[in-house]
Design an enzyme around this catalytic site. Sequence first.
Site, PDB file in Angstrom:
ATOM      1  N   ASN A 181      41.958  39.828  30.950  1.00  0.00           N
ATOM      2  CA  ASN A 181      43.192  40.594  31.141  1.00  0.00           C
ATOM      3  C   ASN A 181      44.370  39.643  30.957  1.00  0.00           C
ATOM      4  O   ASN A 181      44.662  38.832  31.833  1.00  0.00           O
ATOM      5  CB  ASN A 181      43.197  41.205  32.552  1.00  0.00           C
ATOM      6  CG  ASN A 181      44.483  41.954  32.843  1.00  0.00           C
ATOM      7  OD1 ASN A 181      45.293  42.190  31.951  1.00  0.00           O
ATOM      8  ND2 ASN A 181      44.668  42.335  34.102  1.00  0.00           N
ATOM      9  N   TRP A 182      45.022  39.781  29.813  1.00  0.00           N
ATOM     10  CA  TRP A 182      46.102  38.830  29.489  1.00  0.00           C
ATOM     11  C   TRP A 182      47.460  39.269  30.020  1.00  0.00           C
ATOM     12  O   TRP A 182      48.454  38.565  29.828  1.00  0.00           O
ATOM     13  CB  TRP A 182      46.140  38.577  27.969  1.00  0.00           C
ATOM     14  CG  TRP A 182      44.957  37.788  27.496  1.00  0.00           C
ATOM     15  CD1 TRP A 182      44.167  36.982  28.276  1.00  0.00           C
ATOM     16  CD2 TRP A 182      44.411  37.712  26.173  1.00  0.00           C
ATOM     17  NE1 TRP A 182      43.159  36.409  27.519  1.00  0.00           N
ATOM     18  CE2 TRP A 182      43.294  36.845  26.217  1.00  0.00           C
ATOM     19  CE3 TRP A 182      44.744  38.293  24.961  1.00  0.00           C
ATOM     20  CZ2 TRP A 182      42.523  36.540  25.099  1.00  0.00           C
ATOM     21  CZ3 TRP A 182      43.983  37.994  23.837  1.00  0.00           C
ATOM     22  CH2 TRP A 182      42.885  37.128  23.903  1.00  0.00           C
ATOM     23  N   LYS A 183      47.494  40.427  30.630  1.00  0.00           N
ATOM     24  CA  LYS A 183      48.740  40.934  31.248  1.00  0.00           C
ATOM     25  C   LYS A 183      49.912  40.775  30.272  1.00  0.00           C
ATOM     26  O   LYS A 183      49.754  41.054  29.085  1.00  0.00           O
ATOM     27  CB  LYS A 183      48.980  40.225  32.583  1.00  0.00           C
ATOM     28  CG  LYS A 183      47.737  40.230  33.473  1.00  0.00           C
ATOM     29  CD  LYS A 183      47.966  39.737  34.866  1.00  0.00           C
ATOM     30  CE  LYS A 183      46.651  39.670  35.606  1.00  0.00           C
ATOM     31  NZ  LYS A 183      46.776  39.344  37.015  1.00  0.00           N
TER      32      LYS A 183
ATOM     33  N   GLY B  73      45.229  35.874  41.128  1.00  0.00           N
ATOM     34  CA  GLY B  73      46.207  34.867  40.741  1.00  0.00           C
ATOM     35  C   GLY B  73      46.434  33.781  41.787  1.00  0.00           C
ATOM     36  O   GLY B  73      47.348  32.970  41.659  1.00  0.00           O
TER      37      GLY B  73
ATOM     38  N   GLU C  12      38.540  44.057  42.884  1.00  0.00           N
ATOM     39  CA  GLU C  12      39.552  43.014  42.807  1.00  0.00           C
ATOM     40  C   GLU C  12      40.343  42.963  44.120  1.00  0.00           C
ATOM     41  O   GLU C  12      41.316  43.734  44.282  1.00  0.00           O
ATOM     42  CB  GLU C  12      40.521  43.293  41.657  1.00  0.00           C
ATOM     43  CG  GLU C  12      39.887  43.275  40.292  1.00  0.00           C
ATOM     44  CD  GLU C  12      40.880  42.786  39.249  1.00  0.00           C
ATOM     45  OE1 GLU C  12      40.607  41.759  38.625  1.00  0.00           O
ATOM     46  OE2 GLU C  12      41.924  43.420  39.079  1.00  0.00           O
TER      47      GLU C  12
ATOM     48  N   GLY D 178      41.761  36.912  34.711  1.00  0.00           N
ATOM     49  CA  GLY D 178      43.173  36.869  34.351  1.00  0.00           C
ATOM     50  C   GLY D 178      43.564  35.468  33.909  1.00  0.00           C
ATOM     51  O   GLY D 178      43.334  35.066  32.765  1.00  0.00           O
ATOM     52  N   GLY D 179      44.121  34.703  34.819  1.00  0.00           N
ATOM     53  CA  GLY D 179      44.673  33.385  34.515  1.00  0.00           C
ATOM     54  C   GLY D 179      43.742  32.472  33.729  1.00  0.00           C
ATOM     55  O   GLY D 179      44.180  31.782  32.793  1.00  0.00           O
TER      56      GLY D 179
ATOM     57  N   HIS E 175      44.958  49.060  37.917  1.00  0.00           N
ATOM     58  CA  HIS E 175      45.081  47.664  38.338  1.00  0.00           C
ATOM     59  C   HIS E 175      46.077  47.582  39.500  1.00  0.00           C
ATOM     60  O   HIS E 175      47.068  48.321  39.530  1.00  0.00           O
ATOM     61  CB  HIS E 175      45.548  46.795  37.163  1.00  0.00           C
ATOM     62  CG  HIS E 175      45.433  45.328  37.440  1.00  0.00           C
ATOM     63  ND1 HIS E 175      46.346  44.665  38.228  1.00  0.00           N
ATOM     64  CD2 HIS E 175      44.514  44.417  37.066  1.00  0.00           C
ATOM     65  CE1 HIS E 175      45.989  43.384  38.316  1.00  0.00           C
ATOM     66  NE2 HIS E 175      44.871  43.221  37.615  1.00  0.00           N
TER      67      HIS E 175
ATOM     68  N   SER F  83      40.721  35.421  40.560  1.00  0.00           N
ATOM     69  CA  SER F  83      40.618  33.960  40.518  1.00  0.00           C
ATOM     70  C   SER F  83      39.228  33.450  40.105  1.00  0.00           C
ATOM     71  O   SER F  83      38.740  32.452  40.631  1.00  0.00           O
ATOM     72  CB  SER F  83      41.049  33.356  41.853  1.00  0.00           C
ATOM     73  OG  SER F  83      42.421  33.640  42.080  1.00  0.00           O
TER      74      SER F  83
ATOM     75  N   GLU G 258      48.383  45.637  40.160  1.00  0.00           N
ATOM     76  CA  GLU G 258      49.782  45.376  39.778  1.00  0.00           C
ATOM     77  C   GLU G 258      50.477  46.676  39.381  1.00  0.00           C
ATOM     78  O   GLU G 258      51.660  46.864  39.643  1.00  0.00           O
ATOM     79  CB  GLU G 258      49.822  44.326  38.648  1.00  0.00           C
ATOM     80  CG  GLU G 258      49.477  42.952  39.186  1.00  0.00           C
ATOM     81  CD  GLU G 258      48.882  41.999  38.165  1.00  0.00           C
ATOM     82  OE1 GLU G 258      48.876  42.316  36.960  1.00  0.00           O
ATOM     83  OE2 GLU G 258      48.399  40.931  38.591  1.00  0.00           O
TER      84      GLU G 258
HETATM   85  C1  PEP Z   1      43.432  40.267  37.404  1.00  0.00           C
HETATM   86  O1  PEP Z   1      44.624  40.370  37.657  1.00  0.00           O
HETATM   87  O2  PEP Z   1      42.789  41.240  36.980  1.00  0.00           O
HETATM   88  C2  PEP Z   1      42.778  38.981  37.618  1.00  0.00           C
HETATM   89  C3  PEP Z   1      41.491  38.981  37.740  1.00  0.00           C
HETATM   90  O3  PEP Z   1      43.595  37.895  37.663  1.00  0.00           O
HETATM   91  P1  PEP Z   1      43.180  36.376  38.049  1.00  0.00           P
HETATM   92  O4  PEP Z   1      41.869  36.072  37.394  1.00  0.00           O
HETATM   93  O5  PEP Z   1      44.310  35.553  37.514  1.00  0.00           O
HETATM   94  O6  PEP Z   1      43.073  36.335  39.535  1.00  0.00           O
END
Ligand code: PEP
Length: 256
Positions: free
Chosen positions: A13-15, A178, A172, A240-241, A100, A219, A102
Amino acid sequence: MPNLNSKILVLANWKVNLSLAETLALVKKLLTGVAKLKGNFELGLCPTFPALPGVAKLLQKKKVLLGAQNVFWKPNGPYTGEISPSVLRELGVKYVIVGHSERRQYLKETDIMIRQKIAATLAEGLTPVLCVGETFAERQAGQKDIVVARQISAALTGITLSPGHELVIAYEPVWVIGSGRAVAPEEAFYIARVIRQSLIDIFSTRMVDSQIKIIYGGSVNTSNIASFVGRGKLGGVLVGGASLEAKSFLALLKQL
Ligand code: PEP
């Protein structure tokens, strides 16, 4: 925990973190790197909407799949700024992230909107990735299980899973997204059992085991991915990150 197929699903997920040029450069590097990996995984990339056509072109005839970060629930009509499931299908999208945290937080997405998005996504033959998870406050109030079970019930009650439909549930925990600190794998496995029970309250056990995959997000990185996925663990991860840089993301995939 039985799962739909034996491949570990890894969704990136590159947001809104990359420019168009950065997105395409990252996809090219990933395709080169992934071609050398032998792991039993299925990779899906979820760039921003404007990047979808360019990424789709690069993924043609490749094993890496395309995902979208959001969708609208109507096929067409006066809905300025929205993107329909049919357009996503035309673009070659398979996975669609829905609900999600967010979007629940910043765009005020409600359970009703999320359920409509799931229905519309499935109707188009795409695979929704329903995100569920508790906030830190809900966890501190001892409501983790109840929140997740309620989110599953609100999003999926009344949804028809036809033969051929697939669904992914991503647990999640909002407070670890994050943060650089994932939850303990045992905690994710425990919530996956809560999710499975909630799913069995809606669909048949056979459907749950053959059409629904439960994954973890929050994470995930090179050091912890192996503790979440694989035999007897979870069906995949949403990253994500740690998916934003080719070298480290490939190192993560190499663990599989
Ligand atoms: C996400 O926002 O879906 C996610 C998994 O982010 P991160 O891996 O950065 O926690």
